[in-house]
Design a protein around this motif. Structure first.
Motif: not given
Length: 341
Positions: A143, A71, A67
């Protein structure tokens, strides 16, 4: 008709080699990112991921790193996937490289996919004159889904094409939810230059042992084992492990009881297993006691008598089982993968 095995791993939530995280941090460095920033919230530090550091991480810990990388580099999934080769996967990679044919390599990869770094579990079938591999990311958190589908599918194609000169001519179609890889079924018969039946058999035996350890328990108890192992040097206090899981100590105790075990039993299990390995390797009893988080050697002696009926000294230097390092990627590391009889 050629049949390909069904992966035994059904989902992505299993313990993983810590080298999967090391690889991601290495990629981050090449892009000018601070690797330490990617570890925030994982409970891991850079020192934990040096040679000789932790051997396994939980899927949740690795997902945090994914993640953080996504990002900062949202479109880098495929680029990360292109950085893997067979040697990235330790014992599994060695089994791939010593396979007799491409088909043998594909079969061993599918059987032991949980020894790779994959989050997207491939399913492969023969359709007419093509092998078709589907990598469906529907079960992944939304995500990171697209990032991991691109990474894992690209890694599969990259490793597959590197097995034989000129590659296997695989085509890859990608979308945010899934990927499809295709190549001619005739490619399965192509021989590998490094094919060696004896070494492949030994490598596969190591894969079976590693996979058996990781598949021996699932869910919370296995996650707790991994976290205990990471924190043994400090005694693996239950409140620290509970906090790493986002639980209170009381909740963790209750959930482990419901799973038929306890924190003390898991701590004992981890210590006993690691003690056997370290003592076989010939480490001094005092050093083993420190590695297991005991304040003094006497505590290890007492525990070892309870486990085995013998003193730790009686177990030092016993003949070890055949072992292939499962987290080396450098040329020197691949050389160290050579198996002994």
């Amino acid at each position: 008709m050629t049949e390909l095995p069904v992966p035994l791993a059904r989902d992505w939530d299993f313990p993983r080699s810590a080298h999967g995280v090391r690889h991601l941090l290495g990629y981050a460095r090449t892009r000018g990112l601070d690797p330490a920033a990617l570890l925030v919230g994982t409970g891991l530090g850079l020192d934990d991921l040096t040679t000789g550091g932790v051997r396994e991480v939980t899927a949740a810990q690795e997902l945090r790193v994914v993640r953080a990388l996504r990002h900062r580099l949202p479109d880098a999934g495929a680029a990360v996937g292109a950085t893997y080769d067979a040697g990235s996967f330790g014992a599994l990679g060695y089994a791939l490289l010593t396979s007799r044919t491409v088909g043998d390599a594909v079969a061993v990869a599918l059987r032991f996919i949980d020894l790779s770094f994959a989050f997207v579990i491939p399913r492969a079938e023969v359709e007419d004159d093509h092998v078709v591999a589907l990598l469906d990311g529907a079960a992944l958190p939304a995500d990171v889904r697209g990032f991991l589908v691109a990474r894992d599918a690209t890694a599969v194609r990259t490793v597959l094409d590197a097995l034989v000169p000129g590659g296997v001519g695989a085509t890859l179609s990608l979308d945010p939810e899934r990927a499809v890889l295709r190549f001619a079924v005739a490619e399965l018969s192509r021989p590998l230059a490094g094919g060696d039946q004896r070494r492949r058999a030994l490598a596969e035996a190591v894969c079976r042992d590693l996979a058996a350890d990781r598949r021996s328990a699932t869910g919370l108890p296995q996650e707790v084992r991994v976290l205990i192992t990471q924190r043994l040097g400090e005694g693996a206090p239950m409140p620290v492990v509970a906090a790493a899981l986002g639980r209170t100590e009381r909740t963790l105790r209750r959930q482990l009881t419901a799973a038929g075990t306890s924190y003390r039993a898991l701590l004992d299990e981890v210590r006993r297993s690691l003690a056997a390995s370290l003592l076989r390797a010939g480490l001094p009893v005092a050093d083993v006691a420190v590695r297991l988080g005991y304040a003094e050697s006497a505590a290890l002696v007492h525990a070892h008598r309870r486990w085995t009926g013998r003193t730790p000294g009686a177990s030092r230097g016993a003949v070890p089982t055949v072992h292939v390092p499962d987290d080396e990627t450098t040329p020197q590391g691949r050389e160290a993968h050579r198996l002994r009889p």
